[in-house]
Design a protein around this motif. Structure first.
Motif, PDB file in Angstrom:
ATOM      1  N   PHE A  78       0.826  -1.203   0.000  1.00  0.00           N
ATOM      2  CA  PHE A  78       0.000   0.000   0.000  1.00  0.00           C
ATOM      3  C   PHE A  78       0.866   1.262   0.000  1.00  0.00           C
ATOM      4  O   PHE A  78       0.469   2.285  -0.559  1.00  0.00           O
ATOM      5  CB  PHE A  78      -0.938  -0.004   1.205  1.00  0.00           C
ATOM      6  N   GLY A 111     -11.738  -4.292  -6.002  1.00  0.00           N
ATOM      7  CA  GLY A 111     -11.261  -5.649  -6.184  1.00  0.00           C
ATOM      8  C   GLY A 111     -11.100  -6.382  -4.863  1.00  0.00           C
ATOM      9  O   GLY A 111     -11.487  -7.548  -4.734  1.00  0.00           O
ATOM     10  N   SER A 112     -10.537  -5.699  -3.863  1.00  0.00           N
ATOM     11  CA  SER A 112     -10.370  -6.317  -2.549  1.00  0.00           C
ATOM     12  C   SER A 112     -11.721  -6.653  -1.932  1.00  0.00           C
ATOM     13  O   SER A 112     -11.890  -7.711  -1.327  1.00  0.00           O
ATOM     14  CB  SER A 112      -9.593  -5.374  -1.624  1.00  0.00           C
ATOM     15  N   ILE A 127      -6.738   4.010  -9.532  1.00  0.00           N
ATOM     16  CA  ILE A 127      -5.894   3.024  -8.854  1.00  0.00           C
ATOM     17  C   ILE A 127      -6.476   2.671  -7.490  1.00  0.00           C
ATOM     18  O   ILE A 127      -6.690   1.501  -7.155  1.00  0.00           O
ATOM     19  CB  ILE A 127      -4.453   3.564  -8.704  1.00  0.00           C
ATOM     20  N   ILE A 161       1.755   1.805  -3.523  1.00  0.00           N
ATOM     21  CA  ILE A 161       0.592   2.336  -4.240  1.00  0.00           C
ATOM     22  C   ILE A 161       0.448   3.827  -3.987  1.00  0.00           C
ATOM     23  O   ILE A 161       0.201   4.615  -4.912  1.00  0.00           O
ATOM     24  CB  ILE A 161      -0.687   1.584  -3.796  1.00  0.00           C
ATOM     25  N   VAL A 177      -2.973 -11.878 -11.046  1.00  0.00           N
ATOM     26  CA  VAL A 177      -2.694 -10.524 -10.553  1.00  0.00           C
ATOM     27  C   VAL A 177      -1.762  -9.791 -11.508  1.00  0.00           C
ATOM     28  O   VAL A 177      -1.961  -8.607 -11.804  1.00  0.00           O
ATOM     29  CB  VAL A 177      -2.080 -10.595  -9.140  1.00  0.00           C
ATOM     30  N   VAL A 221      -2.438  -6.268 -13.467  1.00  0.00           N
ATOM     31  CA  VAL A 221      -1.562  -5.095 -13.479  1.00  0.00           C
ATOM     32  C   VAL A 221      -1.248  -4.686 -14.905  1.00  0.00           C
ATOM     33  O   VAL A 221      -1.276  -3.492 -15.260  1.00  0.00           O
ATOM     34  CB  VAL A 221      -0.257  -5.390 -12.699  1.00  0.00           C
ATOM     35  N   SER A 279     -10.089   1.036  -7.799  1.00  0.00           N
ATOM     36  CA  SER A 279     -10.075  -0.318  -8.359  1.00  0.00           C
ATOM     37  C   SER A 279      -9.528  -1.321  -7.352  1.00  0.00           C
ATOM     38  O   SER A 279     -10.048  -2.439  -7.227  1.00  0.00           O
ATOM     39  CB  SER A 279      -9.243  -0.360  -9.647  1.00  0.00           C
ATOM     40  N   LEU A 280      -8.498  -0.928  -6.616  1.00  0.00           N
ATOM     41  CA  LEU A 280      -7.961  -1.826  -5.587  1.00  0.00           C
ATOM     42  C   LEU A 280      -8.975  -2.058  -4.469  1.00  0.00           C
ATOM     43  O   LEU A 280      -9.130  -3.177  -3.975  1.00  0.00           O
ATOM     44  CB  LEU A 280      -6.672  -1.241  -5.014  1.00  0.00           C
ATOM     45  N   GLY A 308     -11.919  -3.159 -11.056  1.00  0.00           N
ATOM     46  CA  GLY A 308     -11.724  -3.873  -9.803  1.00  0.00           C
ATOM     47  C   GLY A 308     -12.637  -5.078  -9.666  1.00  0.00           C
ATOM     48  O   GLY A 308     -12.219  -6.137  -9.191  1.00  0.00           O
ATOM     49  N   LEU A 310      -6.156   2.203   1.772  1.00  0.00           N
ATOM     50  CA  LEU A 310      -6.296   2.801   0.439  1.00  0.00           C
ATOM     51  C   LEU A 310      -6.810   4.232   0.510  1.00  0.00           C
ATOM     52  O   LEU A 310      -6.757   4.958  -0.479  1.00  0.00           O
ATOM     53  CB  LEU A 310      -7.238   1.943  -0.418  1.00  0.00           C
TER      54      LEU A 310
END
Length: 876
Positions: free
Chosen positions: A263, A507-508, A500, A266, A440, A444, A503-504, A815, A753
């Motif tokens: 993180f 997705g998580s 970014i 990121i 993954v 990316v 989406s993370l 995501g 995030l």
């Protein structure tokens, strides 16, 4: 030229403040993560210094070896240089709660008893309340157990001795064991050494703690003691022992450290996008200023260096602010360790050279690299641009080049290929880790393609959002949509940073929701019951290489090992109660299965369910559990253990149960979800023929329809009061724990995030502020034509909301797609995958993103609306 550059920075402090903040946040998260790692290690070592407090040398028995005899303690006391030596005992000592039920850990292991110790300077615990037991009939409890059970000094507590007889003790104190993994999750009762021997029959020691005379080193004393130790004993210095224990605990939060590093990277990447976008806009808006500098003699190299100097100054200032903010981040992260179930104690910040150097280098390098392309563009401004009235505005109609399109296509195709290939491998792989990594990596790569392609769709997506209200849209809304879509390249660069983070987060959330739904579905399939009754694990206590009692260590690797059974009378009593619809008796033991094609496969759990409880059998994948009768078998067919032996309905297999003779049985069903019943299920008659069963291995219980969970649990507890060594696993409670864990994980990810999203929103604010300066004349003309201040403010806020929504829509879409793909790779090969898209959460992310975009636009919009029309037109 340097003076000109620094003067420009001083004159535009407000414009650069948001960029400085973006650098500081990215660097602050990175520095905070590194400082947290060093501080956490220091905190853990300090905690374990409690167990080794004033202890210079430990003499310990090896795992699975006999306890250290009292004569060994006497030998150590006689060694030259020993000031004091004391034996420590740890034995299983089951504790009952106030309802008379056994207190167990998550794996069913009962609590421990430890000796109080006579030398208070070498005790492995601290006293929180009351006093330490000094006489028979007295006890102290660890703080976690006291809080869980409600016991307080002065209460009477009940333990079970080696014959399982109840013994009452007066609670005289509460102790603090810190975060030691030796006792993690266990109830700990402290009694005198004589009392512990009387209850357990044990007289030997697990370890002997030694304090050296003044002037005698720990290493020297350890060598002397090693010379008198019997075989099966290891000698460690206090520092070595603390190191081993600390590494065990740090290993449990190692995944958390790795996640923090990810993180942090990121956050730095998002900062780079924001910084690059800011410098790009600044260079575009200073075309005339740059051209005038060219006219007055500045060469291209000087202009290039001027932009880099700005970047260096911002990078250094941002790093300095980020380091200060890193201390705040460090303390915030200590709270995160509590959520993952391994809370670390607070500790004074440990700031080493690494975080400081890393913060300065990252802040400087990221900022300088982000400014390189804008710096090159500044050198290409021709001197004649100073004569063009329209040169203050950047080129808003630049088309997407063919090279960008080709690069985006290659990245997208490669990303899709890697994803599909990873999903294909995950279907057949036993270990899905490699397949998940490939998925993954594909995500990316595909995301990079989306980033490259963003200028092509960003403007069109905003145009689409602008048309949604139709003819009813107000002038301010249409104007905001037009402004937001005017420069697709800028909008794309602004929203990519937001994409970014969103989406993370999306997705998580999908992965966690899918894992939760799959686990819940598996529980429902495998446990069509509400309660699983089993015997608490009662075994001798030895220590593993981290000093944990073996009952604790084995619980992590073999939680289904049950040395005792559930009395048959338990099921008989429960079946008399109409509140329970199903009471299934289960008997299981080790065995082997051979299908005639592969080598025989040993399994540790072949089971049978009595005819009255067949509704508790797991759901069949092929065949039917109803066909299970004498001479037949149902076999697990998932990924693990028995699933490696491929069989189908109708096959004949050789089965050996316990010490019985091998028999040929017919497969009538297969199932994938491993249940508490076992790896294979045979008929009740076939299991009964193996040995003379006195107890049931487990009892599965389901409440009758309409009976509240609390009522059924109360009735169950009343029956089990007479059987305190029977532990209860509540499947509803397990589902609740899964939901709580999923919620906690989503909260942690969202919090982490948030740093990236805040940085991205700063980018929106920065872009909007600079865009407002660029459109000063246009805004003044709109005001002159009748647009009110409130309308101008609303226009700018809507513009920011539209940009934020573009980032949210694209980020959530991407995501979700890759969250589902990653879930499929990680969880799908076991046949129990339930894909889940948390629509409510995703909608919440969109709403929060839009709200945050609006908040980010408030200050720039107010500044634009307050400016007088005449002065704005004059400046323009």
């Amino acid at each position: 030229m340097l003076r000109v550059t620094l003067a420009g920075l001083r004159a535009q402090t407000r414009q650069l403040l948001a960029t400085l903040l973006a650098v500081a946040l990215g660097v602050g998260f990175l520095a905070g993560t590194l400082i947290f790692g060093d501080t956490a290690k220091a905190a853990v070592y300090e905690e374990f210094a409690r167990g080794a407090k004033n202890v210079d040398v430990f003499a310990m028995r090896e795992e699975s070896s006999d306890p250290l005899a009292p004569k060994t303690l006497k030998k150590i006391e006689a060694v030259s240089g020993v000031a004091a030596a004391e034996g420590r005992m740890t034995q299983l000592l089951p504790l009952l709660d106030k309802k008379g039920r056994l207190i167990t850990s998550g794996g069913g292991s009962p609590g421990l008893g430890i000796s109080a110790g006579d030398d208070q300077t070498m005790r492995e615990y601290d006293l929180s309340e009351g006093r330490v037991p000094t006489a028979a009939g007295e006890a102290a409890l660890d703080r976690a157990t006291a809080e869980q059970t409600g016991y307080q000094p002065g209460d009477t507590v009940t333990v079970l001795d080696q014959k399982h007889a109840k013994r009452t003790l007066k609670l005289v104190g509460v102790i603090d064991l810190g975060i030691s993994p030796r006792y993690s999750g266990q109830s700990v009762v402290v009694v005198t050494r004589a009392q512990l021997t009387a209850f357990t029959g044990a007289s030997g020691y697990d370890e002997i703690a030694v304090r050296a005379d003044s002037g005698v080193g720990a290493d020297e004393l350890a060598g002397r003691i090693g010379g008198v130790q019997p075989s099966g004993t290891k000698v460690l210095t206090g520092t070595e022992r603390a190191d081993i224990l600390a590494k065990g605990t740090l290993g449990k939060v190692g995944g958390f450290f790795k996640a923090l590093n990810v993180f942090a990277v990121i956050a730095v990447i998002v900062s780079a996008f924001v910084i690059h976008n800011t410098f790009t806009i600044r260079v575009a808006q200073r075309v005339r200023e740059t051209a005038l500098l060219r006219c007055t003699g500045a060469n291209r190299g000087q202009l290039f260096r001027s932009v880099l100097v700005e970047a260096v100054v911002l990078g250094l200032l941002g790093a300095a602010v980020g380091i200060a903010g890193g201390l705040v981040v460090c303390y915030a992260l200590f709270g995160g360790t509590a959520v993952i179930g391994q809370a670390l104690p607070l500790h004074a910040p440990v700031v080493t050279t690494l975080p400081l150097v890393a913060a300065v280098l990252v802040g400087l390098v990221v900022t300088v690299l982000s400014s390189l392309i804008p710096a090159v563009r500044a050198t290409r401004v021709p001197p004649l641009a100073a004569l063009r009235a329209e040169s203050s505005a950047p080129d808003t109609k630049r088309r997407i080049g063919l090279g960008r399109m080709v690069l985006a296509g290659v990245l997208l195709c490669l990303g899709v290929y890697l994803t599909l290939d990873g999903l294909s491998d995950a279907k057949t792989a036993v270990n899905t880790e490699d397949a998940m990594v490939q998925v993954v990596l594909g995500g990316v790569t595909a995301f990079l393609g989306v980033v490259v392609l963003a200028p092509l769709f960003a403007g069109r997506l905003i145009a689409f959002l602008g048309r949604l209200p139709g003819r009813r849209a107000s002038v301010t809304y249409r104007l905001a949509a037009a402004n937001a879509g005017r420069n697709p390249a800028r909008t794309a660069a602004t929203t990519v940073a937001l994409m970014i983070g969103v989406s993370l987060m999306a997705g998580s959330s999908v992965i966690i929701a899918t894992a939760e739904a799959s686990a819940s579905a598996e529980i429902n399939d495998d446990f069509p019951v509400d309660y699983v009754l089993s015997a608490a694990m009662l075994e001798d206590v030895t220590s593993d290489d981290q000093g944990r009692p073996s009952a604790v260590a084995e619980e992590e690797s073999s939680a289904d090992k049950q040395p005792r059974g559930v009395p048959v009378t338990v099921a008989q009593q429960l079946r008399k109660d109409s509140r329970f619809a199903t009471v299934a008796r289960v008997r299981s033991t080790e065995g082997s299965i051979d299908n005639g094609k592969d080598d025989g496969l040993s399994v540790d759990n072949i089971a049978a369910v009595d005819p009255a409880g067949t509704s508790a059998l797991p759901k069949a994948r092929t065949g039917s559990m109803k066909a299970l009768r004498k001479g037949t078998i149902a076999v697990y067919q998932g990924k693990e253990q028995a699933g490696l032996l491929k069989v189908a309905v109708g096959d004949r297999v050789k089965v050996k149960i316990a010490k019985g003779k091998a028999r040929t049985l017919t497969v009538v069903a297969t199932y994938t979800g491993f249940s508490q019943i076992g790896w294979a299920v045979v008929s009740w008659q076939d299991m009964a023929a193996v040995q003379n069963w006195k107890d049931d291995t487990k009892v599965l219980v389901k409440a009758a329809e309409g009976v509240p969970a609390k009522e059924s649990r109360d009735r169950l507890d009343k029956v089990l009061v007479q059987h305190p060594l029977v532990s209860v696993s509540d499947t509803a409670g397990n589902q609740e724990k899964i939901s709580d864990a999923a919620g906690s994980m989503i909260g942690i990810i969202a919090a982490l995030l948030t740093f990236a999203i805040v940085i991205a929103l700063i980018g929106i604010m920065n872009t909007l502020s600079l865009s407002i300066l660029e459109r000063t004349h246009e805004s003044a003309m709109l005001r002159a034509l009748g647009l009110t201040r409130e309308q101008l403010q609303l226009t700018l806020v809507i513009e920011a909301v539209l940009m934020a929504l573009v980032g949210a829509v694209v980020g959530i879409t991407f995501g979700v797609v890759y969250g589902l793909a990653t879930s499929q790779a990680l969880l799908g090969s076991d046949g129990n995958l339930v894909l889940e898209v948390p629509l409510f959460q995703l909608a919440g992310y969109s709403a929060l993103t839009a709200l945050a975009g609006a908040i980010a636009a408030v200050l720039p919009a107010r500044r634009a609306a307050k400016r007088p029309i005449v002065s704005a037109m004059a400046d323009a």
